[in-house]
Scaffold this motif. Structure first.
Motif, PDB file in Angstrom:
ATOM      1  N   ALA A 151      -8.028  25.609  18.345  1.00 36.70           N
ATOM      2  CA  ALA A 151      -8.813  26.291  18.778  1.00 36.70           C
ATOM      3  C   ALA A 151      -8.833  26.139  20.076  1.00 36.70           C
ATOM      4  O   ALA A 151      -8.694  27.440  20.682  1.00 36.70           O
ATOM      5  CB  ALA A 151     -10.216  26.270  18.142  1.00 36.70           C
ATOM      6  N   VAL A 152      -9.068  25.345  20.863  1.00 37.38           N
ATOM      7  CA  VAL A 152      -9.734  25.140  22.284  1.00 37.38           C
ATOM      8  C   VAL A 152      -8.863  25.816  23.294  1.00 37.38           C
ATOM      9  O   VAL A 152      -8.426  26.571  24.224  1.00 37.38           O
ATOM     10  CB  VAL A 152     -10.494  23.989  22.995  1.00 37.38           C
ATOM     11  CG1 VAL A 152     -10.370  24.204  24.060  1.00 37.38           C
ATOM     12  CG2 VAL A 152     -11.778  23.702  22.082  1.00 37.38           C
ATOM     13  N   VAL A 153      -7.107  24.999  22.873  1.00 36.40           N
ATOM     14  CA  VAL A 153      -5.987  25.147  23.433  1.00 36.40           C
ATOM     15  C   VAL A 153      -5.468  26.688  23.454  1.00 36.40           C
ATOM     16  O   VAL A 153      -5.155  27.116  24.419  1.00 36.40           O
ATOM     17  CB  VAL A 153      -5.259  24.214  22.373  1.00 36.40           C
ATOM     18  CG1 VAL A 153      -3.401  24.744  23.388  1.00 36.40           C
ATOM     19  CG2 VAL A 153      -5.194  22.625  23.150  1.00 36.40           C
ATOM     20  N   LEU A 154      -5.485  27.099  22.295  1.00 33.63           N
ATOM     21  CA  LEU A 154      -5.418  28.687  21.999  1.00 33.63           C
ATOM     22  C   LEU A 154      -6.066  29.054  22.799  1.00 33.63           C
ATOM     23  O   LEU A 154      -5.605  30.503  23.438  1.00 33.63           O
ATOM     24  CB  LEU A 154      -5.067  28.837  20.422  1.00 33.63           C
ATOM     25  CG  LEU A 154      -5.134  30.238  19.879  1.00 33.63           C
ATOM     26  CD1 LEU A 154      -3.143  30.472  19.962  1.00 33.63           C
ATOM     27  CD2 LEU A 154      -5.313  30.338  18.725  1.00 33.63           C
ATOM     28  N   LEU A 227     -16.404  27.729  20.935  1.00 33.29           N
ATOM     29  CA  LEU A 227     -15.388  27.357  19.580  1.00 33.29           C
ATOM     30  C   LEU A 227     -16.615  26.151  18.539  1.00 33.29           C
ATOM     31  O   LEU A 227     -15.845  26.386  17.199  1.00 33.29           O
ATOM     32  CB  LEU A 227     -14.709  27.355  20.145  1.00 33.29           C
ATOM     33  CG  LEU A 227     -13.895  28.614  20.534  1.00 33.29           C
ATOM     34  CD1 LEU A 227     -12.664  28.543  21.071  1.00 33.29           C
ATOM     35  CD2 LEU A 227     -13.211  29.446  19.302  1.00 33.29           C
ATOM     36  N   THR A 228     -17.102  25.156  19.367  1.00 34.77           N
ATOM     37  CA  THR A 228     -16.824  23.885  18.820  1.00 34.77           C
ATOM     38  C   THR A 228     -18.541  23.345  18.667  1.00 34.77           C
ATOM     39  O   THR A 228     -18.647  22.551  18.012  1.00 34.77           O
ATOM     40  CB  THR A 228     -16.105  23.108  19.032  1.00 34.77           C
ATOM     41  OG1 THR A 228     -15.830  22.448  20.685  1.00 34.77           O
ATOM     42  CG2 THR A 228     -14.333  22.965  18.795  1.00 34.77           C
ATOM     43  N   GLY A 229     -19.198  23.311  19.721  1.00 32.49           N
ATOM     44  CA  GLY A 229     -20.359  23.630  19.897  1.00 32.49           C
ATOM     45  C   GLY A 229     -20.746  22.228  20.112  1.00 32.49           C
ATOM     46  O   GLY A 229     -19.478  22.260  21.395  1.00 32.49           O
ATOM     47  N   THR A 230     -20.854  20.996  20.250  1.00 31.63           N
ATOM     48  CA  THR A 230     -20.939  19.363  20.262  1.00 31.63           C
ATOM     49  C   THR A 230     -20.153  18.782  19.388  1.00 31.63           C
ATOM     50  O   THR A 230     -20.221  17.646  19.651  1.00 31.63           O
ATOM     51  CB  THR A 230     -22.221  18.871  20.300  1.00 31.63           C
ATOM     52  OG1 THR A 230     -22.928  19.406  18.535  1.00 31.63           O
ATOM     53  CG2 THR A 230     -23.821  19.715  20.706  1.00 31.63           C
TER      54      THR A 230
END
Length: 282
Positions: A151-154, A227-230
């Motif tokens: 998700a972060v990469v995208l 996207l992911t919080g912690t």
């Protein structure tokens, strides 16, 4: 009256003052906080950082994101830049559309992709109405590490590939067309012309793009947090955590120096590798 000898230094003065005030002085302050406390010089802050259970995951996640994101963006940008430079009409429009994400902040980009990938987001709505899924799927589960990385990469590839694209398009525009035409006359295929002509002549721009994008990739923060919080700690998020949540500017400064060190190390590697290749080619 200003002499001709003093004029260049006078013109450089505003930029020099800006760099000193906003870069050199803050860096010295961060370095001071990282190696001192009330008792004087110490390396205890680095030891505290090393013993933090999130340090190694944050370091690993940051390196993994850089290793995945940067090659994808370079490959995409090379292909997109090649297409743009070959276009006869509509080039400006296509380039404008591709560079729209440049005007979006990191946090806004993260929130956009959160609205797409979230359990109640756009992707699940489309998949549900198409009958692909029976119920909404959570694509960002805290324990689904590959999905969080993806998700972060995208989001990062979508948001910041345009930075590399602009640099490479400018570089390709400086390559004389005669080189490619000469290679075509001698029977070189489009792929061979790209490998043997375009890439070597594009090396200075490619070097700049690599250095710039790698440094920015190490500083990934807002997209990952949105996207992911912690659930996916990175070096920048841990720097923020120690500075503002734990109110410990000393350990936060140690994290900042680690970021600076790895960025400088990668920059030196790029410069060294490309310099060696130039010497070998000569």
């Amino acid at each position: 009256m200003i002499s001709k000898r003093a004029l260049p230094y006078l013109l450089l003065l505003p930029a020099t003052v800006f760099l000193i005030v906003f870069f050199v002085l803050p860096f010295l302050q961060v370095a001071w906080y990282a190696v001192t406390d009330d008792g004087g010089f110490t390396l205890q802050h680095f030891e505290t950082m090393r013993q933090d259970w999130k340090f190694m995951p944050a370091l690993t996640n940051t390196f993994l994101l850089v290793i995945i994101i940067v090659p994808i963006q370079i490959a995409l940008s090379l292909g997109m830049a090649s297409l743009v430079t070959k276009m006869k009409t509509g080039r400006e429009l296509v380039l404008y559309i591709w560079t729209i994400p440049l005007g979006i902040s990191d946090l806004a980009a993260g929130l956009i992709w959160l609205s797409i990938l979230d359990q109640t987001g756009f992707m699940n709505s489309v998949l549900f109405h198409l009958g692909v899924v029976d119920q909404p799927v959570n694509h960002l589960l805290y324990n689904d590490y590959p999905a969080l990385i993806a998700a972060v990469v995208l989001a990062e590839v979508w948001r910041s590939t345009a930075i590399v694209l602009v640099v490479l398009v400018a570089g390709m525009g400086l390559i004389p067309k005669e080189y490619g035409e000469a290679a075509e006359v001698f029977g070189a295929s489009p792929w061979k012309r790209f490998i043997k002509v375009t890439l070597p002549l594009l090396r200075p721009s490619l070097q700049t793009a690599l250095i710039l994008r790698t440094i920015l990739a190490f500083e990934v923060f807002a997209v990952a947090v949105a996207l992911t919080g912690t659930n996916l700690p990175v070096l920048m998020s841990e720097t923020f955590h120690w500075q503002f949540d734990l109110q410990d500017r000393h350990v936060a400064s140690a994290y900042a120096l680690v970021l600076l060190a790895v960025s400088i190390a990668f920059t030196l590697v790029y410069l060294r590798v490309l310099r060696v290749r130039e010497e070998e080619r000569a």
